[in-house]
Design a protein around this motif. Structure first.
Motif, PDB file in Angstrom:
ATOM      1  N   VAL A  19      18.644   4.365 -56.122  1.00  4.47           N
ATOM      2  CA  VAL A  19      17.749   4.917 -55.109  1.00  4.47           C
ATOM      3  C   VAL A  19      17.193   3.814 -54.196  1.00  4.47           C
ATOM      4  O   VAL A  19      17.338   3.900 -52.972  1.00  4.47           O
ATOM      5  N   PRO A  20      16.576   2.758 -54.741  1.00  5.11           N
ATOM      6  CA  PRO A  20      16.077   1.723 -53.830  1.00  5.11           C
ATOM      7  C   PRO A  20      17.179   1.005 -53.061  1.00  5.11           C
ATOM      8  O   PRO A  20      16.986   0.615 -51.907  1.00  5.11           O
ATOM      9  N   VAL A  21      18.349   0.863 -53.661  1.00  4.11           N
ATOM     10  CA  VAL A  21      19.467   0.227 -52.956  1.00  4.11           C
ATOM     11  C   VAL A  21      19.874   1.063 -51.751  1.00  4.11           C
ATOM     12  O   VAL A  21      20.077   0.544 -50.651  1.00  4.11           O
ATOM     13  N   ASP A  63      13.633  15.253 -52.565  1.00  2.00           N
ATOM     14  CA  ASP A  63      12.372  14.539 -52.794  1.00  2.00           C
ATOM     15  C   ASP A  63      11.712  14.103 -51.491  1.00  2.00           C
ATOM     16  O   ASP A  63      10.589  13.601 -51.502  1.00  2.00           O
ATOM     17  N   GLY A  64      12.434  14.217 -50.376  1.00  3.76           N
ATOM     18  CA  GLY A  64      11.871  13.889 -49.078  1.00  3.76           C
ATOM     19  C   GLY A  64      11.917  12.421 -48.685  1.00  3.76           C
ATOM     20  O   GLY A  64      11.298  12.024 -47.705  1.00  3.76           O
ATOM     21  N   VAL A  65      12.672  11.594 -49.434  1.00  8.64           N
ATOM     22  CA  VAL A  65      12.738  10.169 -49.097  1.00  8.64           C
ATOM     23  C   VAL A  65      13.855   9.849 -48.112  1.00  8.64           C
ATOM     24  O   VAL A  65      13.874   8.764 -47.525  1.00  8.64           O
ATOM     25  N   VAL A  66      14.792  10.788 -47.961  1.00  8.56           N
ATOM     26  CA  VAL A  66      15.818  10.676 -46.921  1.00  8.56           C
ATOM     27  C   VAL A  66      15.959  12.040 -46.255  1.00  8.56           C
ATOM     28  O   VAL A  66      15.541  13.062 -46.798  1.00  8.56           O
ATOM     29  N   ALA A  90       7.503   4.537 -48.052  1.00 12.06           N
ATOM     30  CA  ALA A  90       6.404   4.432 -49.013  1.00 12.06           C
ATOM     31  C   ALA A  90       6.948   4.207 -50.424  1.00 12.06           C
ATOM     32  O   ALA A  90       6.399   3.420 -51.197  1.00 12.06           O
ATOM     33  N   TYR A  91       8.054   4.886 -50.748  1.00 12.48           N
ATOM     34  CA  TYR A  91       8.695   4.705 -52.056  1.00 12.48           C
ATOM     35  C   TYR A  91       9.125   3.248 -52.226  1.00 12.48           C
ATOM     36  O   TYR A  91       8.881   2.634 -53.268  1.00 12.48           O
ATOM     37  N   LEU A  92       9.765   2.693 -51.203  1.00 12.28           N
ATOM     38  CA  LEU A  92      10.211   1.295 -51.284  1.00 12.28           C
ATOM     39  C   LEU A  92       9.037   0.342 -51.460  1.00 12.28           C
ATOM     40  O   LEU A  92       9.117  -0.617 -52.228  1.00 12.28           O
ATOM     41  N   LYS A  93       7.960   0.600 -50.750  1.00  9.64           N
ATOM     42  CA  LYS A  93       6.772  -0.260 -50.874  1.00  9.64           C
ATOM     43  C   LYS A  93       6.225  -0.208 -52.302  1.00  9.64           C
ATOM     44  O   LYS A  93       5.945  -1.247 -52.898  1.00  9.64           O
TER      45      LYS A  93
END
Length: 101
Positions: A19-21, A63-66, A90-93
């Motif tokens: 996910v973070p990648v 989840d709304g991150v993309v 915000a997730y990445l932070k």
């Protein structure tokens, strides 16, 4: 720091590095699934199961991150392009802060 505090701290760290990648890749530019798989090799991921990547992308969108939209490149087949959202930023932070701890 108590054992319980340490346990809670570890739990906020993501278990899934994909996910973070993906989010880091999308920060640079919007992309589609196959290209994201290729770019993941820069982060040390080798042969990836396309099904895993596309399931992860669908879950990330839920989840709304993309977010995604269909694009039809010059006469080629349509493909789903992904972009990071404010929630993804915000997730990445939060992920980076958890990794620092």
């Amino acid at each position: 720091m108590s054992k319980e505090e340490k346990k809670r701290e570890v739990e906020v760290r993501p278990r899934n590095w994909l996910v973070p990648v993906i989010l880091l890749s999308l920060r640079e530019w919007n992309s589609y699934g196959y290209e994201l798989m290729q770019r993941a090799t820069m982060f040390g991921f080798e042969a990836m199961n396309p099904g895993t990547v596309y399931r992860t992308l669908r879950r990330m969108e839920e989840d709304g991150v993309v977010e995604s939209s269909w694009e039809t490149p010059g006469g080629g087949p349509a493909r789903r392009m992904y972009a990071i959202t404010d929630a993804g930023e915000a997730y990445l932070k939060a992920w980076a802060e958890a990794c620092e701890k």
